[in-house]
Scaffold this active site. Structure first.
Site, PDB file in Angstrom:
ATOM      1  N   LYS B  80       0.841  -1.195   0.000  1.00 30.62           N
ATOM      2  CA  LYS B  80       0.000   0.000   0.000  1.00 30.62           C
ATOM      3  C   LYS B  80       0.882   1.253   0.000  1.00 30.62           C
ATOM      4  O   LYS B  80       1.939   1.270   0.657  1.00 30.62           O
ATOM      5  CB  LYS B  80      -0.900  -0.035   1.245  1.00 30.62           C
ATOM      6  CG  LYS B  80      -1.988   1.022   1.293  1.00 30.62           C
ATOM      7  CD  LYS B  80      -2.903   0.797   2.506  1.00 30.62           C
ATOM      8  CE  LYS B  80      -3.971   1.861   2.650  1.00 30.62           C
ATOM      9  NZ  LYS B  80      -4.875   1.629   3.788  1.00 30.62           N
ATOM     10  N   SER B 155      -9.851   1.842   2.878  1.00 29.57           N
ATOM     11  CA  SER B 155      -8.934   2.596   2.051  1.00 29.57           C
ATOM     12  C   SER B 155      -7.923   1.729   1.302  1.00 29.57           C
ATOM     13  O   SER B 155      -7.300   2.194   0.353  1.00 29.57           O
ATOM     14  CB  SER B 155      -8.176   3.603   2.899  1.00 29.57           C
ATOM     15  OG  SER B 155      -7.324   2.937   3.827  1.00 29.57           O
ATOM     16  N   SER B 179     -10.119  -0.571   7.040  1.00 26.40           N
ATOM     17  CA  SER B 179      -9.504  -0.335   5.731  1.00 26.40           C
ATOM     18  C   SER B 179      -8.803  -1.539   5.112  1.00 26.40           C
ATOM     19  O   SER B 179      -8.402  -1.481   3.947  1.00 26.40           O
ATOM     20  CB  SER B 179      -8.508   0.826   5.817  1.00 26.40           C
ATOM     21  OG  SER B 179      -9.194   2.052   5.774  1.00 26.40           O
TER      22      SER B 179
END
Lengths: 100, 488
Positions: B80, B155, B179
């Site tokens: 990420k 997210s 997330s």
């Protein structure tokens, strides 16, 4: 009536170091008003005798041996700076007065 | 034969260690897969082809020389954008960190590299991990591989989409209020948020420091156990990392859950949950019952306050954490400023996106003089009540089972107009962060629309072993074939 006014939004923006145009201010008055009204739900609860949960883990004083370890070089520390002179981060002048 | 990129991490690891395939072959297969589907999914923000092949060649060298190539030997991984890496850029999908090169690697990155993992690149996310759809990225729009008109969740939307579309074997995400688990649910993969303190946060750009945890998104539970075993453990560089041994969680996957008590919180199975999602989750809990678990009803009476508590605490912490982006040491500086104050204001105002600004504003408000007690202190008190709800529930059960998300993936734009509605996407996941518990999302079938549904399991703090054992038992006995998403 919204929980907060345009004046409130302007004051909070100045604390947060943000500048907002008129449309953004208007949107935030409405959105923050709705979100804060939702948060008022918490007032249904009597928490007079509840200890706040200040930390995710109840731990105190995490120590390590006081030994100097390696750290990043000056060059590496400066590599992402928007403005630097190879020695220091450069920012606009802070103190008033003539050139030293 | 199954293509390499369709295999799980543990299969790849075993084959690479035995010399039956080279890490370079596996990596090429993934890079080809990325080249084939990236234009549809748009999961990646950076693809590190040459660097990935170099890392893979190094793993193959260790195998050839008879050295231990590590527990993740040759496993292709996507990171990420919020995780610091010396290679490439670390942008948090924000304009304010465009071009930022981290001077150090996150601890999880260092640990995976030592274990022989191969980093393919970085994947998209909501800016600074603030969002539930990845629509808040300043870089690009990531689409759900199961339906390209739908969001991948957020997210960690790029992390979930990349795993679902076989564009990596494992990805790392971060989870502050759901997330990892919510995008795992929406994209039909496995996602685990470890207990707060289980995994070092060193090198994870901070959003809400008392809630953030790093965790893996994977194709199966064994891969989740494997990756978590590699990345967990005490780290001198993160004072909040727990001083506990780093166990091999794959040893916990015994398949035996006889006598395990599974709690169903009555507050999570109300009318608010759609009938289709409810049916899927209840059926999944029945699988655990058939395997010898005892299902009991439990109560989490303060559940309805969780979202309010969460959005006070996370915005307060975010407003403090994001104050560091002042245009001095790194990040964007507005070119046209006459003094220091203007440098701060113009830099932040030009480079933060609307959701980040909204949260900074909310956080600043709830911490400001006159409102601190009414909002922030109040939220910390109710956070304790929520944690105590779980303490009491875990006296009656070992695992708590809920849906992960109230709905499957939704279409782009469906919730962007109303921030509060987007915040409600996290209704089932945020309590685990507030109570610091571990939680896992597991696929539990496809809805009539063809979109994945998921069940969430939670366990006591630091009891990931029981959590993974129950998850693995469900996965092995569910009889559900999720299949592959219908992208070419």
């Amino acid at each position: 009536m919204s929980k907060i006014s345009t004046n409130d939004v302007e004051y909070v923006a100045s604390l947060a170091q943000l500048e907002l145009d008129a449309a953004a201010k208007e949107r935030l008055v409405q959105e923050m008003g709705e979100i804060l009204a939702y948060m008022d739900k918490l007032n249904e609860l009597d928490t007079a005798n509840v200890e706040p949960m200040m930390h995710a883990m109840e731990m105190t004083n995490v120590f390590r041996e006081d030994v100097v370890e390696s750290s990043i070089s000056r060059e590496t520390a400066l590599q992402n700076a928007p403005v630097h002179d190879g020695q220091y981060f450069i920012v606009p002048r802070i103190l008033e007065g003539d050139e030293a | 034969m199954t293509a390499w990129h369709e295999k799980t991490a543990h299969e790849i690891r075993d084959l690479v260690r035995r010399g039956e395939v080279t890490a370079v072959e596996v990596t090429k297969s993934y890079l080809d897969r990325i080249a084939a589907v990236e234009s549809k999914v748009d999961a990646y923000t950076q693809v590190w082809s040459d660097y990935a092949l170099e890392q893979a060649a190094a793993v193959d060298g260790r195998v050839r020389r008879g050295e231990d190539p590590g527990q993740m030997a040759g496993v292709p991984i996507a990171l990420k954008e919020v995780l610091c890496t010396q290679h490439g850029f670390t942008t948090c999908a924000s304009k304010i960190l465009e071009g930022f090169r981290s001077p150090y690697d996150a601890t999880v990155v260092r640990k995976l590299a030592q274990a022989g993992a191969v980093f393919l690149g970085k994947v998209n996310m909501d800016e600074f991990a603030m969002g539930s759809s990845t629509e808040n990225s300043a870089i690009k729009t990531t689409r759900n591989p199961w339906n390209l008109r739908c969001v991948p969740g957020g997210s960690s939307g790029g992390s979930a989409a990349a795993v679902a579309a076989d564009m990596c074997a494992v990805s790392l995400g971060s989870d502050t209020g759901g997330s990892i688990r919510q995008p795992a649910c929406l994209c039909g993969c496995v996602g685990i948020k470890p207990t707060y303190g289980r995994v070092s946060r060193y090198g994870l750009v901070a959003f809400a420091s008392s809630l953030d945890q790093i965790g893996p998104l994977t194709k199966d539970v064994q891969d989740a156990a494997l990756t978590l075993s590699v990345i967990c453990g005490k780290d001198p560089l993160d004072a909040t990392s727990a001083d506990l041994p780093a166990p091999d969680f794959t040893q916990a996957l015994t398949g035996d859950i006889r006598g395990l008590r599974v709690g169903m919180p009555r507050e999570c199975f109300t009318e608010a949950l759609g009938p289709e999602m409810r049916e899927k989750v209840v059926t999944a809990i029945d699988v655990l019952r058939q395997q010898g678990a005892e299902v009991v009803e439990v109560s989490l009476p303060h559940s309805e306050y969780a979202i309010a508590v969460y959005y006070i605490i996370c915005t307060a912490e975010a407003s403090a954490n994001l104050a560091r982006f002042d245009g001095v040491r790194y990040g964007f500086r507005h070119p046209d400023v006459k003094d220091v104050r203007e440098m701060y204001v113009k830099s932040k105002s030009a480079a933060f996106g609307p959701e980040v600004k909204r949260r900074i504003m909310l956080g600043t408000y709830v911490l400001s003089s006159g409102y601190y007690d009414a909002y922030y202190l109040k939220a910390q008190k109710v956070r304790r009540l929520i944690k105590e709800d779980f303490d009491r529930a875990f006296e009656q059960c070992d695992i708590i089972a809920t849906p992960t998300s109230p709905t499957p993936a939704f279409e782009f734009g469906a919730k962007t107009a109303d921030p509060l509605e987007m915040y409600l996407s996290d209704i089932y996941t945020i309590s685990t962060n507030l109570a610091t518990l571990p939680g896992i999302s597991l696929p539990c079938g496809l809805c009539a629309s063809g979109l994945p549904a998921a069940i969430q399991l939670m366990a006591r703090p630091f009891d990931e072993a029981t959590l993974l054992r129950a998850a693995h038992c469900y996965e092995q006995n569910s009889g559900i074939q999720m299949g592959k998403p219908p992208i070419a």
